[in-house]
Each structure stands twice: as structure tokens, then as C-alpha cells.
Motif scaffolding. Structure first.
Motif, short mmCIF file in Angstrom:
data_model
loop_
_atom_site.label_atom_id
_atom_site.label_comp_id
_atom_site.label_asym_id
_atom_site.label_seq_id
_atom_site.Cartn_x
_atom_site.Cartn_y
_atom_site.Cartn_z
N LEU A 80 -16.18 26.81 4.46
CA LEU A 80 -16.97 27.77 3.69
C LEU A 80 -17.39 29.96 5.03
CD1 LEU A 80 -21.02 25.58 4.54
CD2 LEU A 80 -20.01 26.63 3.09
N PRO A 81 -17.05 29.72 5.89
CA PRO A 81 -17.27 30.90 5.91
C PRO A 81 -16.26 32.22 4.85
CG PRO A 81 -16.63 29.64 8.40
CD PRO A 81 -16.21 29.14 7.21
N GLU A 82 -15.44 31.24 4.67
CA GLU A 82 -14.40 32.21 3.52
C GLU A 82 -15.05 32.61 2.48
OE1 GLU A 82 -10.68 29.61 3.53
OE2 GLU A 82 -10.52 29.82 5.88
N LEU A 83 -15.68 31.51 2.43
CA LEU A 83 -16.13 31.12 1.02
C LEU A 83 -17.39 31.53 0.87
CD1 LEU A 83 -15.90 27.57 -0.57
CD2 LEU A 83 -15.07 28.87 -0.59
N ILE A 84 -17.69 32.18 1.76
CA ILE A 84 -19.28 33.06 1.93
C ILE A 84 -19.09 34.13 1.97
CG2 ILE A 84 -21.42 33.62 3.27
CD1 ILE A 84 -21.53 30.48 4.14
N LYS A 112 -28.86 34.33 9.51
CA LYS A 112 -29.82 32.29 9.45
C LYS A 112 -29.25 31.59 8.82
CE LYS A 112 -34.12 35.67 8.75
NZ LYS A 112 -35.15 36.01 7.96
N LEU A 113 -28.71 31.87 7.66
CA LEU A 113 -27.44 30.78 7.53
C LEU A 113 -26.53 30.55 8.59
CD1 LEU A 113 -26.06 32.29 3.67
CD2 LEU A 113 -27.33 30.03 3.87
N GLN A 114 -25.94 31.10 8.97
CA GLN A 114 -24.99 30.60 10.38
C GLN A 114 -26.39 30.02 11.67
OE1 GLN A 114 -24.49 33.24 13.43
NE2 GLN A 114 -22.50 32.32 13.97
N GLN A 115 -27.40 29.81 11.51
CA GLN A 115 -28.29 29.15 12.26
C GLN A 115 -28.77 27.83 11.86
OE1 GLN A 115 -31.75 31.47 12.80
NE2 GLN A 115 -30.69 32.56 14.56
N VAL A 159 -18.48 34.58 8.69
CA VAL A 159 -20.09 34.53 9.24
C VAL A 159 -19.61 33.37 10.44
CG1 VAL A 159 -20.66 32.35 7.76
CG2 VAL A 159 -22.24 33.15 9.30
N LYS A 160 -19.91 33.11 11.59
CA LYS A 160 -18.70 32.90 12.49
C LYS A 160 -19.87 30.83 12.78
CE LYS A 160 -17.65 31.91 17.48
NZ LYS A 160 -17.60 32.57 19.01
N ILE A 161 -18.90 30.17 12.19
CA ILE A 161 -19.52 28.20 12.34
C ILE A 161 -18.50 27.50 13.36
CG2 ILE A 161 -19.67 26.07 11.24
CD1 ILE A 161 -20.29 28.01 8.47
N GLN A 162 -19.05 27.25 14.48
CA GLN A 162 -19.06 26.20 15.01
C GLN A 162 -18.79 25.15 15.17
OE1 GLN A 162 -17.25 28.20 17.82
NE2 GLN A 162 -17.20 26.70 19.13
N ILE A 163 -17.73 24.69 15.01
CA ILE A 163 -18.09 23.46 15.26
C ILE A 163 -17.56 22.66 16.31
CG2 ILE A 163 -16.59 21.05 13.84
CD1 ILE A 163 -15.62 22.94 11.98
N PRO A 164 -19.29 21.59 16.03
CA PRO A 164 -19.35 20.55 18.04
C PRO A 164 -17.49 20.11 18.17
CG PRO A 164 -21.13 20.59 16.23
CD PRO A 164 -20.18 21.30 15.27
N GLU A 179 -26.92 41.32 6.04
CA GLU A 179 -25.89 40.56 7.37
C GLU A 179 -26.94 39.59 8.02
OE1 GLU A 179 -25.06 42.92 11.76
OE2 GLU A 179 -25.14 44.02 10.25
N GLU A 180 -28.81 39.73 7.67
CA GLU A 180 -29.86 39.27 8.49
C GLU A 180 -29.67 37.87 7.60
OE1 GLU A 180 -34.79 39.34 8.29
OE2 GLU A 180 -33.58 41.25 8.03
N SER A 181 -29.99 37.32 6.69
CA SER A 181 -29.70 36.74 5.43
C SER A 181 -28.38 35.86 5.93
CB SER A 181 -29.27 36.75 3.93
OG SER A 181 -30.59 37.60 4.31
#
Length: 317
Positions: A262-266, A278-281, A152-157, A273-275
């Protein structure tokens, strides 16, 4: 080192921009990594990350070396800076007949490639490092055959990316530590976010509460294993006892590090995929909340070194 920090923080917005439907970057700007250079492995710092032809490229600075050695490399030249990979680095140094690396004692990296050679980087790095052998010891998404595309991609500001760089500089370069216990703690921040969401949404949502409990659980388990620098471990053992959770002692500085991992842990959890979307958001919304309260949640300066902390250890980390 100061210049390296400036480059990574000012370029972060332009170089790591959102690219739809692309695989996420394994390394973030300002991250300390281990990098292959010829037959050896060196400590390095990612200054820029760019997606080129659907492949991530990283501009790295070799720590302790002149900027003339800085270069663009592919992900197959990099490894996460973990204890296992540092042991691999030391074993490789020993095999090459080197003493434990110091600025004056280790040999310089090979001559940097010319601009004309950059096009051949991908092919050259594949031949320099046996792909299968390296990936067996890499930490992160590839370990255990977890597909990079499933992360999951987490874009850090960008301002929080700079916070991560400053955090690294305070601890590893200036030999300082976050004063514990922190206020607000991770628990306090999660509670404040829940109150913020409840007020904004007009109700208390179970899904948000579940996600925050998940973040707290991940943080408590990941902190001693993944989120501490070597210089912070003694402090951890002094501050956290068996009946105390890390989330009640540590604050935003260490919580932000969790979102890098987190992306690696998750990826190891069975989530559809749907969940994941939502997690990403939810994660992005939480990071924006951290960014909005950055001046309140994060320390502007860390504590100086304690007398009990030997200066001799600084050169090793």
C-alpha cells in the motif's frame, strides 16, 4: 529455512521499532527479495531491519546458502522480488556465463565481509552497483521517481509480520496453497470492521466506509499483479472469473499482503499530507483489528500440493 524464519519472527519487534520522523523501510522482515552480491543477483530473505544513522540496513540470508553468508546490506543492494527483477537476475546470470541457478550449479557468493569492513558497506555497494541503472528496474517506491520520504508508513504489528513469514513458508517452502474460496472473505472482513467501528463510534461514518471501499478496490486490482506468488497464479485463474471479484474469494492472508504494498501504491496518488496522516491512522487501526481477530481470520495451515502442480516448478520459485 526454519531457522531463518525463527530469527525474523523473534527479532521483528526489536529491529524494526518505531522511529519518529524517519523514512520508512522499503523492505519488511521475512520478505523475499533479490540481493546484489558482487556482480550477481541472488534470492534472499530479510531477517532483520534496523535504522542506523537515518539509513535502513538489512540483515539478509541468501536462500539455499549456508548461514555463514548472511550479512548486513544497504537498500541499494536489494530489489523487490518481482517478475521484472527476476528477469533481470536471469539476464545477468546469462551474461556471466551461468546456467539457471540451482543449489549445486551456481557459484558461491564472494567471501563475506569482516566486521571491520561493515563500516565501508555504503561506499562499497555504491561502487558495486550503478545506482541509476539498478533503480530503473527496481519495483516499488523509487520506480517512477517517487520519493521514499513521501511514502506513508504502515507499521505492521509483530504478530502479523510473523503471519507474513509463515504465509511465505507455507507456499514457497512447503508447496501449499490457501484453500479457496476463503471464509471470511476480504469483503466479509471489511464488513465486520465497519460494524466494529460503527459500534465503537456509536454511528456509521462515511469516511470509514470510503476508506474500506478504497482498500477493496486496491485489493481487487493489486491481487493479480502484485499480491500473488508464482505458485498461486494457476489457482487464481481457476477461482476468479470475469464476473467475480477477488475480494469475495480471497481472505485475510492475501489482504495482509496488500498492506505491505500500500505505501508504494498510495505514493502515486495525489493525496495531501494531512489526508495521508489520517489514512495512516486508519490503516493502523484496521491492522490492529486484524491482529485482534488473527485466530479467527487467518488459517493455521494451508492445503497440500495438488497432483496437477509439477514438482519441477518448485525449485524455480
Amino acid at each position: 529455512m526454519v531457522n531463518s524464519k525463527d530469527n525474523s519472527s523473534t527479532d521483528s519487534e526489536n529491529s524494526s521499532g518505531d522511529v519518529p520522523d524517519s523514512k520508512p523501510s522499503l523492505y519488511f522482515e521475512g520478505e523475499k527479495v533479490l540481493a546484489y552480491h558482487g556482480p550477481r543477483i541472488y534470492e534472499a530473505k530479510v531477517q532483520k531491519a534496523e535504522l542506523r544513522k537515518n539509513e535502513w540496513r538489512y540483515f539478509v540470508h541468501y536462500l539455499g546458502w549456508n548461514k555463514n553468508w548472511d550479512e548486513w546490506v544497504g537498500a541499494d543492494r536489494l530489489m523487490k522480488h518481482t517478475e521484472d527483477n527476476v528477469l533481470k537476475q536471469q539476464a545477468l546470470d546469462k551474461k556471466q556465463g551461468m546456467e539457471k541457478s540451482t543449489k549445486s550449479g551456481r557459484s558461491a557468493p564472494a567471501k563475506p565481509k569482516s566486521s571491520a569492513d561493515v563500516k565501508l558497506d555504503k561506499e562499497e555497494t555504491k561502487s558495486n552497483v550503478p545506482k541509476g541503472k539498478k533503480r530503473k528496474t527496481d519495483s516499488g517506491a523509487e520506480k517512477g521517481n517517487v520519493s521514499v520520504e513521501k511514502l506513508v508508513k504502515i507499521q505492521i504489528p509483530s504478530t502479523l509480520k510473523k503471519q507474513l513469514v509463515d504465509d511465505w513458508e507455507f507456499i514457497m517452502h512447503q508447496n501449499k496453497l490457501v484453500k479457496l474460496p476463503r471464509s471470511p472473505s476480504v469483503d466479509d472482513i471489511l464488513t465486520k470492521y465497519l460494524e466494529y467501528r460503527s459500534k465503537k463510534d456509536g454511528m456509521m461514518t462515511d469516511s470509514v466506509g470510503e476508506i474500506l471501499n478504497g482498500i477493496r478496490c486496491y485489493f481487487d486490482k493489486a491481487l493479480p499483479a502484485l499480491l500473488l506468488y508464482k505458485k498461486e497464479r494457476q489457482q487464481y485463474h481457476e477461482a476468479v472469473s470475469d464476473n467475480v471479484s477477488p475480494s469475495s474469494v480471497y481472505g485475510a492472508e492475501h489482504l495482509l499482503r496488500l498492506f505491505v504494498k500500500l505505501p508504494e501504491l498510495i505514493a502515486y496518488a495525489k493525496i495531501d499530507e494531512e489526508s495521508l496522516t489520517k489514512l495512516q491512522q486508519k490503516f493502523l487501526d484496521f491492522l490492529k483489528f486484524l491482529q485482534k481477530n488473527q485466530g479467527t481470520f487467518f488459517l493455521s495451515a494451508y492445503d497440500g500440493p495438488k497432483a496437477s502442480e509439477g514438482n519441477g516448478k518448485d525449485k524455480e520459485s
